[in-house]
Design an enzyme around this catalytic site. Structure first.
Site, PDB file in Angstrom:
ATOM      1  N   ASN A  60     -10.447  55.390   8.702  1.00 22.99           N
ATOM      2  CA  ASN A  60      -9.158  56.077   8.627  1.00 22.99           C
ATOM      3  C   ASN A  60      -8.289  55.514   9.743  1.00 22.99           C
ATOM      4  O   ASN A  60      -8.539  55.770  10.915  1.00 22.99           O
ATOM      5  CB  ASN A  60      -9.318  57.589   8.804  1.00 22.99           C
ATOM      6  CG  ASN A  60     -10.190  58.198   7.727  1.00 22.99           C
ATOM      7  OD1 ASN A  60     -10.246  57.707   6.603  1.00 22.99           O
ATOM      8  ND2 ASN A  60     -10.886  59.265   8.056  1.00 22.99           N
ATOM      9  N   HIS A  73     -11.290  52.677  14.943  1.00 20.40           N
ATOM     10  CA  HIS A  73     -12.696  53.019  14.764  1.00 20.40           C
ATOM     11  C   HIS A  73     -12.989  53.183  13.280  1.00 20.40           C
ATOM     12  O   HIS A  73     -12.101  53.371  12.463  1.00 20.40           O
ATOM     13  CB  HIS A  73     -13.048  54.322  15.493  1.00 20.40           C
ATOM     14  CG  HIS A  73     -12.433  55.542  14.896  1.00 20.40           C
ATOM     15  ND1 HIS A  73     -11.099  55.840  15.027  1.00 20.40           N
ATOM     16  CD2 HIS A  73     -12.966  56.537  14.132  1.00 20.40           C
ATOM     17  CE1 HIS A  73     -10.827  56.953  14.387  1.00 20.40           C
ATOM     18  NE2 HIS A  73     -11.936  57.394  13.826  1.00 20.40           N
ATOM     19  N   GLN A  75     -16.362  54.674  10.428  1.00 21.69           N
ATOM     20  CA  GLN A  75     -17.505  55.572  10.335  1.00 21.69           C
ATOM     21  C   GLN A  75     -18.462  55.096   9.243  1.00 21.69           C
ATOM     22  O   GLN A  75     -18.057  54.401   8.306  1.00 21.69           O
ATOM     23  CB  GLN A  75     -17.058  56.998  10.029  1.00 21.69           C
ATOM     24  CG  GLN A  75     -16.167  57.619  11.098  1.00 21.69           C
ATOM     25  CD  GLN A  75     -15.817  59.058  10.778  1.00 21.69           C
ATOM     26  OE1 GLN A  75     -16.656  59.856  10.354  1.00 21.69           O
ATOM     27  NE2 GLN A  75     -14.552  59.407  10.981  1.00 21.69           N
ATOM     28  N   LYS A 220       4.146  58.031   0.271  1.00 20.97           N
ATOM     29  CA  LYS A 220       3.984  58.454  -1.111  1.00 20.97           C
ATOM     30  C   LYS A 220       3.312  59.816  -1.160  1.00 20.97           C
ATOM     31  O   LYS A 220       2.295  60.043  -0.491  1.00 20.97           O
ATOM     32  CB  LYS A 220       3.143  57.453  -1.898  1.00 20.97           C
ATOM     33  CG  LYS A 220       2.893  57.908  -3.343  1.00 20.97           C
ATOM     34  CD  LYS A 220       2.043  56.914  -4.107  1.00 20.97           C
ATOM     35  CE  LYS A 220       1.692  57.432  -5.495  1.00 20.97           C
ATOM     36  NZ  LYS A 220       2.870  57.589  -6.357  1.00 20.97           N
ATOM     37  N   PHE A 221       3.867  60.716  -1.968  1.00 26.50           N
ATOM     38  CA  PHE A 221       3.268  62.023  -2.194  1.00 26.50           C
ATOM     39  C   PHE A 221       2.932  62.163  -3.675  1.00 26.50           C
ATOM     40  O   PHE A 221       3.585  61.567  -4.534  1.00 26.50           O
ATOM     41  CB  PHE A 221       4.221  63.152  -1.770  1.00 26.50           C
ATOM     42  CG  PHE A 221       4.403  63.272  -0.288  1.00 26.50           C
ATOM     43  CD1 PHE A 221       3.507  64.004   0.474  1.00 26.50           C
ATOM     44  CD2 PHE A 221       5.460  62.639   0.355  1.00 26.50           C
ATOM     45  CE1 PHE A 221       3.658  64.113   1.848  1.00 26.50           C
ATOM     46  CE2 PHE A 221       5.623  62.744   1.723  1.00 26.50           C
ATOM     47  CZ  PHE A 221       4.718  63.490   2.469  1.00 26.50           C
ATOM     48  N   TYR A 225       3.202  66.305 -11.603  1.00 25.10           N
ATOM     49  CA  TYR A 225       2.723  65.488 -12.722  1.00 25.10           C
ATOM     50  C   TYR A 225       1.561  64.610 -12.276  1.00 25.10           C
ATOM     51  O   TYR A 225       0.563  64.452 -12.992  1.00 25.10           O
ATOM     52  CB  TYR A 225       3.852  64.622 -13.272  1.00 25.10           C
ATOM     53  CG  TYR A 225       3.442  63.853 -14.511  1.00 25.10           C
ATOM     54  CD1 TYR A 225       3.505  64.439 -15.772  1.00 25.10           C
ATOM     55  CD2 TYR A 225       2.960  62.545 -14.416  1.00 25.10           C
ATOM     56  CE1 TYR A 225       3.113  63.748 -16.905  1.00 25.10           C
ATOM     57  CE2 TYR A 225       2.560  61.850 -15.540  1.00 25.10           C
ATOM     58  CZ  TYR A 225       2.635  62.454 -16.779  1.00 25.10           C
ATOM     59  OH  TYR A 225       2.229  61.766 -17.897  1.00 25.10           O
TER      60      TYR A 225
END
Length: 302
Positions: A60, A73, A75, A220-221, A225
């Site tokens: 991430n 980092h 994981q 972007k969300f 829809y």
């Protein structure tokens, strides 16, 4: 970072993967390569390797995607069950192989993309980075070997380095796209730790990069829809790949073998969407005016 430094990370992933393979796995004979590089994992402690099913490597990168640690980092999660995402991919790859005389889905897909070239972002001798046609995020990238590689332990020494330089080049292209540290989530998929022979024959190592940004200040969300029907795209994978190639061509390659696909002579960042993916393009909504306004300011003549 340099490609050699990224190689240390790839070799660390490889050792952890090799250490946790089932004792009965044919891949275990490959062993863990690169023992002279990167950190040591000798103090893991006793584990029942037969109960381990899958090793998920992910990263991430950036606060916008939920990264709570400021430093770079990644994981590794090792589970006793098969996660849904890799399980679905493996099922489809197995179905394809059975229906196509033993050919592999991602090997055929890599050939198709190299022939068409329009969605290719970058490639070296062993790896290909593309914006896949099924991508959901604006600048999704799929990084995959051009030959079938079941897992990290199958990579040759040369291929491990080429994998490292491909990872580095993808992230450099991202950073150069908007001239900022580009947030993304990446994940590595490969054969299960206790894979059956059928699963091994169908597996194909690959890496997903999913960045959330559409433009420097616009994330972007997923609207109603997209959440409850199907995802839509503000730009097509072909336009995304073109923008990324352009960003990559402004960089010096990490090696003489690395290259971007040819691009058109038109410069600048392009933001376009199909009529199908942007049904509200003509409605004059404020969000679309803002989006296209930023796009016009970013468009630079060749």
């Amino acid at each position: 970072m340099t490609a050699r430094e990224v190689l240390d990370i790839v070799e660390a992933w490889t050792r952890v993967y090799a250490m946790h393979l089932s004792p009965t796995s044919p891949m275990r004979t490959k062993g863990a390569r690169g023992e002279n590089h990167g950190p040591s994992f000798q103090d893991v402690g006793p584990l029942d390797m037969t109960s381990l099913r899958y090793m998920q490597v992910f990263d991430n990168n950036g606060e916008i995607v939920g990264c709570s640690n400021a430093h770079p980092h990644g994981q590794i999660w090792i589970t006793s069950s098969m996660p849904d995402g890799p399980a679905l991919e493996l099922a489809q790859m197995s179905k394809y192989r059975k229906g196509h005389c033993g050919r592999h889905l991602l090997t055929d897909y890599a050939r198709l993309e190299m022939d068409r070239r329009e969605r290719v972002v970058w490639q070296n001798d062993a790896f290909l980075a593309v914006c896949p046609w099924w991508a959901v995020w604006p600048y999704d990238i799929l990084l995959l070997p051009k030959r079938q590689v079941r897992g990290l332990v199958d990579l040759t020494e040369t291929e491990r380095f080429q994998f490292a330089e491909a990872i580095l080049q993808v992230t450099r292209i991202y950073d150069n796209l908007f001239e900022m540290t580009f947030p993304y989530i990446s994940a590595l998929h490969q054969a299960p730790l206790n894979a059956t022979q059928e699963e091994l024959d169908s597996s194909h190592l690959h890496m997903h990069f999913s960045p959330p940004l559409l433009l420097p200040a616009i994330k972007k969300f997923f609207g109603g829809y997209e959440l409850y029907a199907e995802p839509t795209r503000e730009i097509t994978p072909e336009v995304a790949a073109s923008n990324l190639r352009r960003a990559g061509n402004q960089l010096s390659d990490v090696s003489s073998n690395g290259k971007a696909a040819e691009v058109s002579s038109q410069g600048g960042l392009v933001l376009e969407g199909s009529q199908e993916s942007i049904s509200c393009r003509r409605d004059g909504s404020s969000w679309w005016r803002r989006l296209t306004g930023i796009s016009r300011r970013l468009r630079v003549a060749a």
